[in-house]
Design an enzyme around this catalytic site. Structure first.
Site, PDB file in Angstrom:
ATOM      1  CG  ASP A  97      -8.091  -4.860   1.033  1.00 30.48           C
ATOM      2  OD1 ASP A  97      -9.080  -4.343   1.585  1.00 30.48           O
ATOM      3  OD2 ASP A  97      -7.964  -4.946  -0.203  1.00 30.48           O
ATOM      4  CG  ASP A 119      -2.211 -20.455  -0.327  1.00 27.41           C
ATOM      5  OD1 ASP A 119      -1.700 -20.349   0.816  1.00 27.41           O
ATOM      6  OD2 ASP A 119      -1.668 -21.104  -1.242  1.00 27.41           O
ATOM      7  CE1 TYR A 146      -3.433  -2.778   0.609  1.00 26.87           C
ATOM      8  CE2 TYR A 146      -4.629  -0.704   0.639  1.00 26.87           C
ATOM      9  CZ  TYR A 146      -4.623  -2.070   0.509  1.00 26.87           C
ATOM     10  OH  TYR A 146      -5.796  -2.734   0.274  1.00 26.87           O
ATOM     11  CE  LYS A 181       1.746 -18.387  -1.532  1.00 29.69           C
ATOM     12  NZ  LYS A 181       0.872 -19.569  -1.580  1.00 29.69           N
ATOM     13  CG  ASP A 220     -13.787  -7.147   1.233  1.00 27.63           C
ATOM     14  OD1 ASP A 220     -13.693  -6.321   2.168  1.00 27.63           O
ATOM     15  OD2 ASP A 220     -14.055  -6.814   0.056  1.00 27.63           O
TER      16      ASP A 220
HETATM   17  C1  IPM Z   1     -10.603  -1.224   3.000  1.00 21.56           C
HETATM   18  C2  IPM Z   1     -10.767  -0.697   1.606  1.00 21.56           C
HETATM   19  C3  IPM Z   1      -9.580   0.198   1.276  1.00 21.56           C
HETATM   20  C4  IPM Z   1      -8.329  -0.647   1.348  1.00 21.56           C
HETATM   21  C5  IPM Z   1      -9.665   0.909  -0.090  1.00 21.56           C
HETATM   22  C6  IPM Z   1     -10.958   1.685  -0.248  1.00 21.56           C
HETATM   23  C7  IPM Z   1      -8.477   1.790  -0.332  1.00 21.56           C
HETATM   24  O1  IPM Z   1     -10.906  -1.729   0.694  1.00 21.56           O
HETATM   25  O2  IPM Z   1     -10.561  -0.405   3.948  1.00 21.56           O
HETATM   26  O3  IPM Z   1     -10.559  -2.438   3.190  1.00 21.56           O
HETATM   27  O4  IPM Z   1      -7.939  -1.271   0.353  1.00 21.56           O
HETATM   28  O5  IPM Z   1      -7.735  -0.686   2.414  1.00 21.56           O
HETATM   29 MN    MN Z   2     -10.951  -3.680   1.615  1.00 18.02          MN
END
Ligand code: IPM
Ligand code: MN
Length: 330
Positions: free
Chosen positions: A233, A209, A125, A176, A237
């Site tokens: 990240d 993974d 990042y 990893k 999700d």
């Molecule tokens: C998160 C989001 C951000 C990230 C984006 C919007 C830059 O996906 O907070 O998880 O990748 O960190």
């Molecule tokens: Mn995210």
């Protein structure tokens, strides 16, 4: 004591869910002194401001920052993400991204309860790299992952402290290391060294993974996870998806050294497709606000908000906010 909070509702459903979060905080009896900041893609399109250095300096004076969501389809990818969200994470040194997951995975019979500690200021990042001969058949693009001993260690140390404070006292490093030898080596060695200071915390290691499989098939194995920025990240999700949906996933961008304010935001985005329909779930924003209360020393109000949010709720965005607010008021 009144807490000085900067509120960045942002774009899309951001302002809708943030309004419900503030409603619930006030209902819980928390004394807030809020200041709204109009930032995000819509503001950028209006007058070009993303997050100026002056605004950033102002933000430093707050006790905390509540953020809804930023980004609109009318602005090219990366402009608001890098210029606003990542600028805040880097400049305010929000080096821990804490994302709790409590829920029952599809097909499972009992709820899991784990927390991901995502490193938040390094890895892929940082924007290290560049492009040569762009748009030609000879284009070269590099995108490095930056890992420092300081950055890795402070994040791992935070994760050990968190694991030590939880009943299971278990911490898993996710990386990893079988492919990313340089970064993985630094993470693994640092993890092993810090582990010696926490003999009462059990440790484990998973490749990222494999962790993706376990998140779906065996999330109960996890208590606290610590991982790199990009792995975190993606995994968070997935964590949201197996814990009742991304509409419940909360996050805290923390500066544990408290050299400035920390920032609290739902994991979800601005969801432009459902703006104004009343279908946005405000629970992720409400639970993110509860994480802010934990960090500000209002643990009892935070616990009441979590308990109120765990009971079933239905209805529109404001209905859900109203129900949770009335539960915490009682
Ligand atoms: C998160 C989001 C951000 C990230 C984006 C919007 C830059 O996906 O907070 O998880 O990748 O960190
Ligand atoms: Mn995210």
């Amino acid at each position: 004591m009144s807490h000085k909070i900067a509120v960045i509702g942002g774009d899309g459903i951001g302002p809708e869910v943030t309004a419900e979060a503030i409603k619930v905080l006030r209902a819980a009896g928390v004394d807030l002194d809020t200041t709204d900041y109009d930032l995000g893609g819509a503001r950028y399109l209006r007058d070009g401001e993303i997050l100026s250095d002056e605004t950033l300096e102002e933000l430093r004076a707050f006790d905390g920052i509540l953020l809804g969501a930023v980004g609109t389809p009318d602005v090219p990818p990366g402009v608001i993400e890098r210029g606003l969200l990542l600028k805040m994470r880097f400049e305010l040194d929000l080096y821990v991204n804490q994302r709790p997951f409590v829920g029952t995975a599809p097909g499972a019979s009992a709820p899991h309860d784990f927390v991901v500690i995502r490193e938040n200021t390094e890895g892929p990042y940082t924007g290290e790299g560049g492009v040569l001969r762009q748009g030609t058949p000879h284009e070269v693009a590099t995108q490095g992952s930056v890992n420092t001993r300081l950055g890795v260690e402070r994040c791992i140390r935070y994760a050990f402290e968190l694991a030590q404070s939880r009943p299971r006292r278990h911490l898993t490093l996710v990386h990893k290391t079988n492919v990313l030898l340089f970064a993985g080596g630094l993470w693994q060695r640092t993890f092993d060294e810090v582990a010696e200071e926490f003999p009462d915390v059990d440790t484990a290691y998973n490749h990222v993974d494999a962790a993706a499989i376990y998140f779906v098939q065996d999330p109960h194995r996890y208590d606290v996870i610590v991982t790199d920025n990009l792995f975190g990240d993606i995994l968070t999700d997935l964590g949201g998806a197996v814990s009742g949906g991304i509409g419940l996933a909360s996050s805290a961008n923390l500066n544990p050294a408290r050299t400035g304010p920390s920032m609290f935001e739902p994991v979800h985005g601005s969801a432009p497709d459902i703006v104004g329909t009343g279908r946005a779930n405000p629970v992720a924003a409400i639970l993110s606000a509860a994480l802010m209360l934990d960090f500000l020393g209002e643990e009892q109000a935070a616990a009441r908000i979590r308990a109120a949010s765990a009971e079933p709720v239905t209805g529109s965005t404001t209905d859900v906010g109203d129900s949770i607010a009335s539960r915490v008021r009682n």
